[in-house]
Design a protein around this motif. Structure first.
Motif, PDB file in Angstrom:
ATOM      1  N   ILE A   1      -9.086   0.847  -0.618  1.00 13.97           N
ATOM      2  CA  ILE A   1      -9.119   1.465   0.714  1.00 13.97           C
ATOM      3  C   ILE A   1      -9.659   2.887   0.655  1.00 13.97           C
ATOM      4  O   ILE A   1     -10.546   3.276   1.421  1.00 13.97           O
ATOM      5  CB  ILE A   1      -7.713   1.464   1.345  1.00 13.97           C
ATOM      6  N   LEU A   2      -9.134   3.685  -0.278  1.00 16.33           N
ATOM      7  CA  LEU A   2      -9.482   5.109  -0.319  1.00 16.33           C
ATOM      8  C   LEU A   2     -10.791   5.391  -1.050  1.00 16.33           C
ATOM      9  O   LEU A   2     -11.421   6.428  -0.827  1.00 16.33           O
ATOM     10  CB  LEU A   2      -8.343   5.906  -0.986  1.00 16.33           C
TER      11      LEU A   2
ATOM     12  N   THR B   1      -0.543   1.091   7.231  1.00 18.05           N
ATOM     13  CA  THR B   1      -1.997   1.019   7.382  1.00 18.05           C
ATOM     14  C   THR B   1      -2.545   2.171   8.223  1.00 18.05           C
ATOM     15  O   THR B   1      -3.627   2.699   7.955  1.00 18.05           O
ATOM     16  CB  THR B   1      -2.405  -0.320   8.022  1.00 18.05           C
ATOM     17  N   GLY B   2      -1.799   2.560   9.267  1.00 19.00           N
ATOM     18  CA  GLY B   2      -2.257   3.660  10.115  1.00 19.00           C
ATOM     19  C   GLY B   2      -2.319   4.975   9.367  1.00 19.00           C
ATOM     20  O   GLY B   2      -3.317   5.716   9.449  1.00 19.00           O
ATOM     21  N   LYS B   3      -1.254   5.280   8.633  1.00 22.01           N
ATOM     22  CA  LYS B   3      -1.227   6.519   7.846  1.00 22.01           C
ATOM     23  C   LYS B   3      -2.271   6.467   6.727  1.00 22.01           C
ATOM     24  O   LYS B   3      -2.922   7.480   6.424  1.00 22.01           O
ATOM     25  CB  LYS B   3       0.168   6.723   7.256  1.00 22.01           C
ATOM     26  N   MET B   4      -2.467   5.286   6.146  1.00 18.21           N
ATOM     27  CA  MET B   4      -3.478   5.138   5.091  1.00 18.21           C
ATOM     28  C   MET B   4      -4.865   5.427   5.639  1.00 18.21           C
ATOM     29  O   MET B   4      -5.698   6.041   4.953  1.00 18.21           O
ATOM     30  CB  MET B   4      -3.414   3.729   4.494  1.00 18.21           C
ATOM     31  N   GLU B   5      -5.115   5.026   6.868  1.00 17.87           N
ATOM     32  CA  GLU B   5      -6.410   5.296   7.488  1.00 17.87           C
ATOM     33  C   GLU B   5      -6.591   6.800   7.704  1.00 17.87           C
ATOM     34  O   GLU B   5      -7.697   7.330   7.518  1.00 17.87           O
ATOM     35  CB  GLU B   5      -6.526   4.544   8.816  1.00 17.87           C
ATOM     36  N   ASP B   6      -5.508   7.503   8.074  1.00 17.82           N
ATOM     37  CA  ASP B   6      -5.576   8.968   8.218  1.00 17.82           C
ATOM     38  C   ASP B   6      -5.940   9.622   6.878  1.00 17.82           C
ATOM     39  O   ASP B   6      -6.770  10.540   6.829  1.00 17.82           O
ATOM     40  CB  ASP B   6      -4.227   9.519   8.697  1.00 17.82           C
TER      41      ASP B   6
ATOM     42  N   THR C   1       0.809  -1.229   0.000  1.00 15.11           N
ATOM     43  CA  THR C   1       0.000   0.000   0.000  1.00 15.11           C
ATOM     44  C   THR C   1       0.842   1.279   0.000  1.00 15.11           C
ATOM     45  O   THR C   1       0.316   2.354   0.279  1.00 15.11           O
ATOM     46  CB  THR C   1      -0.937   0.023   1.225  1.00 15.11           C
TER      47      THR C   1
ATOM     48  N   GLU D   1     -12.534  11.322   2.990  1.00  9.98           N
ATOM     49  CA  GLU D   1     -13.973  11.160   3.195  1.00  9.98           C
ATOM     50  C   GLU D   1     -14.594  12.421   3.794  1.00  9.98           C
ATOM     51  O   GLU D   1     -15.664  12.864   3.369  1.00  9.98           O
ATOM     52  CB  GLU D   1     -14.213   9.963   4.116  1.00  9.98           C
TER      53      GLU D   1
ATOM     54  N   ARG E   1      -7.517   8.168   4.393  1.00 11.63           N
ATOM     55  CA  ARG E   1      -8.895   7.800   4.032  1.00 11.63           C
ATOM     56  C   ARG E   1      -9.908   8.689   4.746  1.00 11.63           C
ATOM     57  O   ARG E   1     -10.873   9.170   4.144  1.00 11.63           O
ATOM     58  CB  ARG E   1      -9.150   6.328   4.376  1.00 11.63           C
ATOM     59  N   LYS E   2      -9.673   8.931   6.041  1.00 14.81           N
ATOM     60  CA  LYS E   2     -10.593   9.772   6.812  1.00 14.81           C
ATOM     61  C   LYS E   2     -10.634  11.193   6.275  1.00 14.81           C
ATOM     62  O   LYS E   2     -11.704  11.797   6.134  1.00 14.81           O
ATOM     63  CB  LYS E   2     -10.182   9.783   8.289  1.00 14.81           C
TER      64      LYS E   2
END
Length: 409
Positions: A99-100, A64-69, A60, A75, A71-72
């Protein structure tokens, strides 16, 4: 009240990494450039995300943590595009898209999009389309996710793979067609170059947006398209220039950039023939850019890749009127800089003049500063090449005075 141009801008976020090979400062420089690329393509950067890691995540790109940031933020702020600073593999792009749930681009894709917008001629369009097809081919699978079946078994084998193979065949056929078309145009252009006779050829090379087209317009008194955006010029423009009664051909070529996509280097090789066949290169540098030293290295690297690093080259440091002072040291200019301090004598005392073994010029193409010295230097170089190529002229007319002929006109 928003202007229309602001309404039309596509909202985007940038994602980069800080690694052992790319420190924080260099990562920032690359993201600055990526933001300019985004602006050139018609986007507006709303936020940047960077992460420190040993190397990009193979699945990715970032963790994963940065990817979640990311994504949020996408959104919550209705962001339509996520742009990554490096070229993503097909699997990375596919994983990130899931994911995004937005448009995912990498630096290569962004540059290809800008090239597609900038291509004005059939030839440039063909070259760009070839590069796009070669980039697209290994990424087709992600475009058919809507046809995938989540469960296997009898009656559950969807047509996805069939469609993918069909598309791959179509793209491969298109690549073959485009390559054949480029070969045909290359032959025509080769004939055109041959028809120009034995005139001395001078080529402007350099990083993108350093002022090559502006310099071309100033010297040749032509109207080549010039704009303060990246890759304003894709097609090679050739003009006949006469300085003091001595004619030569001046070429304006496509600008280079760091992390230039391999597909573009390959598809634009024929355009770069103007550089390969030039007798003299004018390496134009935007001296006002804080990272112009890296730009010089990038251009020299690409010149080496196309077999042109050994050509006679004059370093032309452009935009001296826009130069901003760096912290003072004993190799730089004086500490306090105002307009009256920018004398040519002072420029020649800097390390920039020694980059090309004292083979440098300092000008401002936009404001016509020091262009007379520039023309004189180009004239001297072209004359030497001309006399070497046509020694019989010197033999038959030993008293021929180029300067006097120019003055008479």
């Amino acid at each position: 009240m928003l202007e229309k141009k602001d309404i039309d801008l596509e909202k985007a976020v940038l994602i980069g990494v800080v690694t052992k090979d790319q420190d924080e400062e260099k990562s920032k420089e690359y993201l600055d450039e990526l933001e300019f690329l985004t602006f050139t393509a018609g986007g507006e950067v709303k936020k940047r995300f960077t992460q420190k890691m040993e190397m990009p995540n193979p699945k990715t790109y970032i963790g994963t943590g940065k990817m979640e940031d990311v994504r949020k933020y996408i959104e919550e702020n209705d962001i339509g595009t996520a742009i990554f600073d490096d070229e993503l593999s097909a699997s990375q792009e596919r994983n990130i898209s899931k994911i995004l749930e937005c448009k995912v681009l990498d630096r290569t894709n962004l540059i290809l999009d800008i090239f597609a917008q900038r291509a004005q001629t059939s030839y440039a369009g063909t070259q760009v389309e070839l590069a796009q097809c070669e980039y697209l081919l290994p990424r087709l699978r992600g475009m058919w996710t809507h046809l995938e079946r989540r469960k296997g078994g009898i009656g559950m084998r969807g047509p996805g793979e069939t469609e993918i193979e069909t598309d791959r065949r179509i793209v491969r056929d298109r690549i073959t067609l485009l390559k054949n078309k480029i070969k045909t145009i290359d032959k025509q252009m080769s004939v055109q170059r041959g028809n120009r006779g034995q005139m001395v050829r001078v080529a402007l090379v350099g990083y993108t947006n350093v002022g090559k087209s502006t310099l071309m317009n100033t010297i040749s008194k032509s109207e080549v398209f010039a704009e303060n955006k990246l890759f304003a010029t894709l097609d090679t423009t050739v003009r006949k220039v006469v300085i003091q009664n001595l004619p030569f051909l001046l070429s304006d070529t496509v600008g280079f950039i760091r992390k230039l996509p391999t597909q573009l280097v390959d598809s634009f090789k024929s355009t770069l023939d103007e550089v390969r066949e030039a007798d003299l290169l004018l390496h134009v540098v935007d001296i006002s850019h804080p990272n112009f030293e890296e730009h010089i290295e990038s251009v020299n690297k690409i010149l080496g890749e196309i077999g042109s690093s050994d050509k006679p080259t004059i370093m032309v440091f452009n935009k001296i009127d826009a130069y901003q002072a760096k912290p003072f040291d004993d190799t730089d200019l004086i500490a306090e800089r105002t307009e009256e301090h920018y004398s040519l004598a002072e420029w020649k005392k800097t390390w920039m003049n020694r980059v090309g073994a004292d083979n440098a010029l300092f000008i401002s193409a936009l404001n016509n500063k020091n262009l007379e010295d520039f023309k004189k230097r180009i004239y001297d170089e072209v004359r030497d090449i001309h006399v070497t190529r046509f020694p019989y002229n010197n033999f038959l007319y030993p008293d021929y005075n180029y300067e006097a002929m120019g003055e008479e006109e």
